[in-house]
Write an enzyme that holds these catalytic residues in place. Structure first.
Site, PDB file in Angstrom:
ATOM      1  CE  LYS A  36      -6.186   1.493 -11.445  1.00  0.00           C
ATOM      2  NZ  LYS A  36      -5.557   2.595 -12.365  1.00  0.00           N
ATOM      3  CE  LYS A  66      -6.115   5.089  -3.020  1.00  0.00           C
ATOM      4  NZ  LYS A  66      -5.740   5.791  -4.586  1.00  0.00           N
ATOM      5  CE  LYS A 105       1.077   5.520  -7.132  1.00  0.00           C
ATOM      6  NZ  LYS A 105       1.002   5.601  -8.381  1.00  0.00           N
TER       7      LYS A 105
HETATM    8  P1  AMP Z   1      -5.964   5.701 -10.470  1.00  0.00           P
HETATM    9  O1  AMP Z   1      -6.330   4.312 -10.180  1.00  0.00           O
HETATM   10  O2  AMP Z   1      -4.958   5.932  -9.379  1.00  0.00           O
HETATM   11  O3  AMP Z   1      -5.283   6.052 -11.701  1.00  0.00           O
HETATM   12  O4  AMP Z   1      -7.142   6.483 -10.072  1.00  0.00           O
HETATM   13  C1  AMP Z   1      -8.009   6.770 -11.286  1.00  0.00           C
HETATM   14  C2  AMP Z   1      -9.065   7.674 -10.617  1.00  0.00           C
HETATM   15  O5  AMP Z   1      -9.870   7.008  -9.594  1.00  0.00           O
HETATM   16  C3  AMP Z   1      -8.608   8.994  -9.803  1.00  0.00           C
HETATM   17  O6  AMP Z   1      -9.665   9.931  -9.871  1.00  0.00           O
HETATM   18  C4  AMP Z   1      -9.001   8.472  -8.422  1.00  0.00           C
HETATM   19  O7  AMP Z   1      -9.351   9.388  -7.518  1.00  0.00           O
HETATM   20  C5  AMP Z   1      -9.938   7.480  -8.476  1.00  0.00           C
HETATM   21  N1  AMP Z   1      -9.973   6.596  -7.432  1.00  0.00           N
HETATM   22  C6  AMP Z   1      -9.050   5.590  -7.255  1.00  0.00           C
HETATM   23  N2  AMP Z   1      -9.269   4.906  -6.074  1.00  0.00           N
HETATM   24  C7  AMP Z   1     -10.363   5.323  -5.730  1.00  0.00           C
HETATM   25  C8  AMP Z   1     -11.350   4.976  -4.399  1.00  0.00           C
HETATM   26  N3  AMP Z   1     -10.852   4.035  -3.548  1.00  0.00           N
HETATM   27  N4  AMP Z   1     -12.543   5.749  -4.217  1.00  0.00           N
HETATM   28  C9  AMP Z   1     -12.652   6.832  -4.875  1.00  0.00           C
HETATM   29  N5  AMP Z   1     -12.157   7.069  -6.045  1.00  0.00           N
HETATM   30  C10 AMP Z   1     -10.845   6.581  -6.189  1.00  0.00           C
END
Ligand code: AMP
Ligand code: TRP
Length: 341
Positions: free
Chosen positions: A204, A201, A118
């Protein structure tokens, strides 16, 4: 190896930073629902204190927090069965986060790959909160003595750091007060990749909206993004090994499998020999069939913001009932006087 002294309890969280993606759904929320149905106590949070480690416009944060709550519920989380709330309403998270900031070592933080990703070359300009983020995440989990943490692959390192913090606390204070929580990372889509680049990956925050499917995308947009997804000119093989070196193809197979509750091996056996011109419409139909009802339900729920806020408040009350005694005992173990009435 789960600690037997602790009753199984699930905790997980997602940042309300907008654009909830198919990656969040398959890697996290869909699995939150499965764990809710397994009968273990489940606590799921919208981690607004984590979101503000990078700039959030206040009105947008409020909207995104409610929208994430709507997504949780639309995906099948039930505020009676699970405890659903936003993190900042339970002050024990921030308080234990501070204490853990005093347990964790700078050297541990310096190894965190998410911070490096990040911050990039701009580490000096990042907030102190972004750097200390994993200590707050450890507090989220341990303030409930949670034993299981369903997350996507990218969060494994943070859960391991949580275990290190628990172990150091227990060691320093000669106690066995905190459990060693386990990351729960399974299913066909623990790492959903970008539709534009199979080595990155799905995120968002990717500048290209075509790289991800958002839970709020309508049917046409979902179909268009899948049609435009990067692929290669080869037909699909009959086994997964032959997809090595074809990350985009592998990603679409994984997404299909996870959406359809199948194993990737089963999917490849069914679609072998197909060109992407045939496979993509199948995937688009499946994605629309699974995601449209969720998007529609989110829109309906967002029509009654007062009800969402009520659910979050009631969830926060239940969460605080568990967290506050654990926080109070932590202060006591550390030698802090608690004499207010
Ligand atoms: P975040 O959006 O970073 O708060 O992620 C929230 C949850 O979604 C966490 O458990 C991440 O590991 C999961 N996550 C986010 N992006 C991915 C992705 N591309 N594939 C699988 N899991 C994801
Ligand atoms: N760091 C997680 C992410 O970016 C979100 C999170 C915060 C979390 N606290 C948590 C996940 C506690 C699991 C448990 O995805």
């Amino acid at each position: 190896m789960t600690d037997t002294k602790f009753t199984p309890r699930v905790f997980s969280g997602i940042q309300p930073s907008g654009n909830l993606t198919l990656g969040n759904y398959l890697g996290a929320v869909k699995r939150f629902v499965e764990m809710q149905e397994s009968g273990i106590q489940t606590i799921y949070c919208m981690v607004d204190l984590h979101a503000v480690t990078v700039w959030q416009d206040p009105e947008t944060l409020r909207h995104n927090t409610r929208e994430l709550a709507a997504a949780y519920i639309a995906c099948g989380l039930d505020a009676e069965k699970s405890i659903l709330f936003n993190q900042s309403q339970v002050s024990a998270h921030a308080e234990l986060g501070w204490l853990f900031g005093c347990v964790a070592r700078l050297g541990w933080m310096n190894r965190m790959t998410q911070f490096k990703d990040k911050a990039g070359k701009n580490a000096e300009k990042m907030s102190l909160g972004l750097y200390g983020y994993p200590a707050l995440m450890a507090a989220d989990i341990l303030v409930y003595h949670a034993t299981h943490v369903p997350v996507g692959e990218d969060q494994k390192q943070h859960v391991e750091l949580t275990r290190d913090i628990a172990a150091k606390f227990n060691h320093d204070f000669k106690t066995d007060f905190f459990p060693q929580p386990e990351p729960v990372i399974d299913g066909a889509a623990t790492r959903v990749m970008s539709l534009r680049d199979g080595t990155k990956k799905m995120s968002k925050s990717d500048p290209s909206d075509l790289s991800r499917i958002n839970m709020t995308d309508n049917a046409d947009t979902v179909a268009k993004k899948i049609r435009k997804a990067k692929t290669d000119p080869e037909p699909l093989p009959d086994n997964l090994e032959d997809l090595a070196g074809r990350p985009e193809a592998r990603n679409l197979i994984n997404i299909y499998a996870a959406l359809n509750g199948q194993k990737p091996e089963e999917v490849i056996a069914e679609v072998s020999g197909q060109q992407f011109g045939q496979f993509k419409p199948l995937l688009a139909d499946l994605a629309v069939a699974k995601l449209s009802p969720i998007g529609d339900e989110m829109t309906r729920l967002m029509g009654d913001v007062a009800e969402i806020d009520r659910i979050l408040g009631a969830g926060a009350d239940r969460a605080a009932e568990i967290a506050e005694p654990i926080l109070a005992q932590t202060f006591d173990i550390m030698g802090m006087i608690r004499s207010r009435r």
